[in-house]
Design an enzyme around this catalytic site. Structure first.
Site, PDB file in Angstrom:
ATOM      1  N   ASP A 103      -1.694   0.936   5.869  1.00  0.00           N
ATOM      2  CA  ASP A 103      -1.491   0.943   4.421  1.00  0.00           C
ATOM      3  C   ASP A 103      -2.731   0.356   3.754  1.00  0.00           C
ATOM      4  OD1 ASP A 103      -0.271   1.220   1.985  1.00  0.00           O
ATOM      5  OD2 ASP A 103       1.033  -0.524   2.190  1.00  0.00           O
ATOM      6  N   ASP A 111      -2.243   6.766   0.174  1.00  0.00           N
ATOM      7  CA  ASP A 111      -2.779   5.498   0.665  1.00  0.00           C
ATOM      8  C   ASP A 111      -2.095   4.949   1.918  1.00  0.00           C
ATOM      9  OD1 ASP A 111      -0.379   4.902  -0.527  1.00  0.00           O
ATOM     10  OD2 ASP A 111      -1.105   3.180  -1.652  1.00  0.00           O
ATOM     11  N   GLU A 112      -1.271   5.745   2.607  1.00  0.00           N
ATOM     12  CA  GLU A 112      -0.613   5.228   3.799  1.00  0.00           C
ATOM     13  C   GLU A 112      -0.334   6.347   4.793  1.00  0.00           C
ATOM     14  OE1 GLU A 112       3.513   3.951   3.542  1.00  0.00           O
ATOM     15  OE2 GLU A 112       3.635   4.781   1.510  1.00  0.00           O
TER      16      GLU A 112
END
Length: 390
Positions: A14, A129-130
């Site tokens: 993350d 974003d992860e």
């Protein structure tokens, strides 16, 4: 639980305050300061005569936008993603305000994912974003692998990330939040009682605010409390399926695989207006916004190589009522004209006598473009917000 599932190593990577961190690469002088990204009218920094930059402050914001993200310094002041900008301004009036730059965020997203996949090719994309990574077959110890991934991401982007390695996706997701920012967490099933059970029940992805409130009413505050709850109690209040899931996740059980490819169910674009717009008084503005949304959806379809069989709209009125309408086409389509034409037909079936807070366009029933490249047929071209009879 099968032995194959028992011995998995799953990583959750993350990125730390991703959008804000990308902005700090561009504006390094803001490091260590509370910075908020978001707001449709956030002005870009102004370069002074001496070459330094002047930044807008949150106290000067006026509008109905929401916070896209914030630095950890701003979070310490109570400013978090999805918070209304005006509320954020009351909490952190001196915070720097920056406009969002999604093109830059997509660029850095691609870079960090490429770097991670070079080490762990089995990746599940969970957003900009992860990602989840199946590390079961990757050589090396869990801690060493996590450090390699963190270093590769930093070298590719200049950004930090937090990683957890655990036996499944559930625990890896929880673990990546434990030591942010720049965290590295590794644990196994034996650590669940000491590492997971003390956490609030809401830390489990899938236990939302309503479920948290219902659990609290039963005296269940932590994941450990949930693990001690009787199945019959959970079934009585949550139903058989959700109760069974709660029972498993409280014990750290999750057999979901890392999915490397999936088909999207729909693609949509929507916008919340800075002020309420009336279908007649603000006809030109709404028509332009409507067309722009159709263009963005069509571009998304083109990039993902899909066409759509069902086109729909979403309206939110000034009294916060939300209405949706959709239409199924005789042949799938993905071009702007067909999407706008179909969405216009949906608008004809919606009351347009109140001011609007939000407008959205949605494409569902997606099929691969090479499987069905037909165009929508049988619909007349209309300009819904230009119709003088509405």
């Amino acid at each position: 639980m099968s032995s194959a599932v028992s011995f998995r190593r799953i990583g959750h990577l993350d990125m730390d305050a991703f959008f804000a961190s990308v902005e700090l690469l561009r504006y390094p002088e803001l490091r260590g300061q509370p910075v908020v990204v978001g707001g449709r009218r956030a002005p870009a920094p102004v370069v002074r005569a001496d070459g330094t930059r002047e930044f807008a402050r949150l106290r000067d914001y006026a509008g109905r936008g929401v916070v896209t993200t914030s630095t950890y310094e701003a979070r310490a002041l109570g400013v978090f993603s999805a918070m209304g900008m005006m509320k954020a301004a009351r909490l952190a009036p001196e915070a720097v305000l920056l406009p969002a730059d999604f093109e830059a965020y997509r660029y850095y997203s691609g870079r960090f994912k490429t770097a991670a996949m070079a080490i762990a090719p089995c990746m599940e994309n969970r957003g900009i974003d992860e990602v989840y990574l199946d590390l079961t077959e990757v050589k090396g110890g869990s801690v060493a692998l996590a450090w390699r991934l963190k270093q590769a991401v930093f070298e590719a982007t200049g950004l930090s990330c937090s990683i957890a390695v655990a036996p499944n996706k559930l625990l890896a997701k929880i673990g990546s939040e434990l030591d942010k920012p720049d965290g590295l967490t590794v644990f196994g099933m034996a650590d669940v009682p000491t590492r997971i059970w003390p956490l609030a029940a809401g830390k489990v992805n899938g236990i939302g605010p309503k479920a948290v409130a219902k659990l609290a009413a039963l005296g269940i505050e932590t994941i450990g409390d949930l693990a001690q709850a009787e199945r019959a109690l959970l079934r009585a209040h949550f139903g058989v399926s959700y109760a069974s899931w709660l029972y498993d996740v409280a014990r750290g059980i999750d057999e979901r695989p890392v999915v490397t490819a999936s088909e999207p169910k729909s693609i949509s674009r929507e916008t919340t207006f800075e002020r309420d717009l009336h279908p007649r008084a603000d006809r030109a503005a709404l028509s332009a916004i409507f067309t722009a949304l159709c263009e963005r959806v069509a571009d998304d379809l083109r990039r993902k190589d899909y066409v759509s069989r069902t086109i729909g709209i979403k309206l939110r009125y000034d009294d916060f009522r939300t209405l949706t309408r959709d239409i199924t086409l005789s042949e799938a389509a993905g071009d702007v004209a067909s999407i706008r034409r179909a969405a216009g037909e949906c608008l004809k079936r919606a009351p347009l006598d109140r001011r609007l807070r939000l407008l959205g366009v949605r494409c569902s029933g997606l099929v691969a473009r090479n499987a069905d490249t037909g165009e929508a047929g049988g619909l007349q071209w209309t300009l819904p917000f230009d119709d003088p009879t509405r």
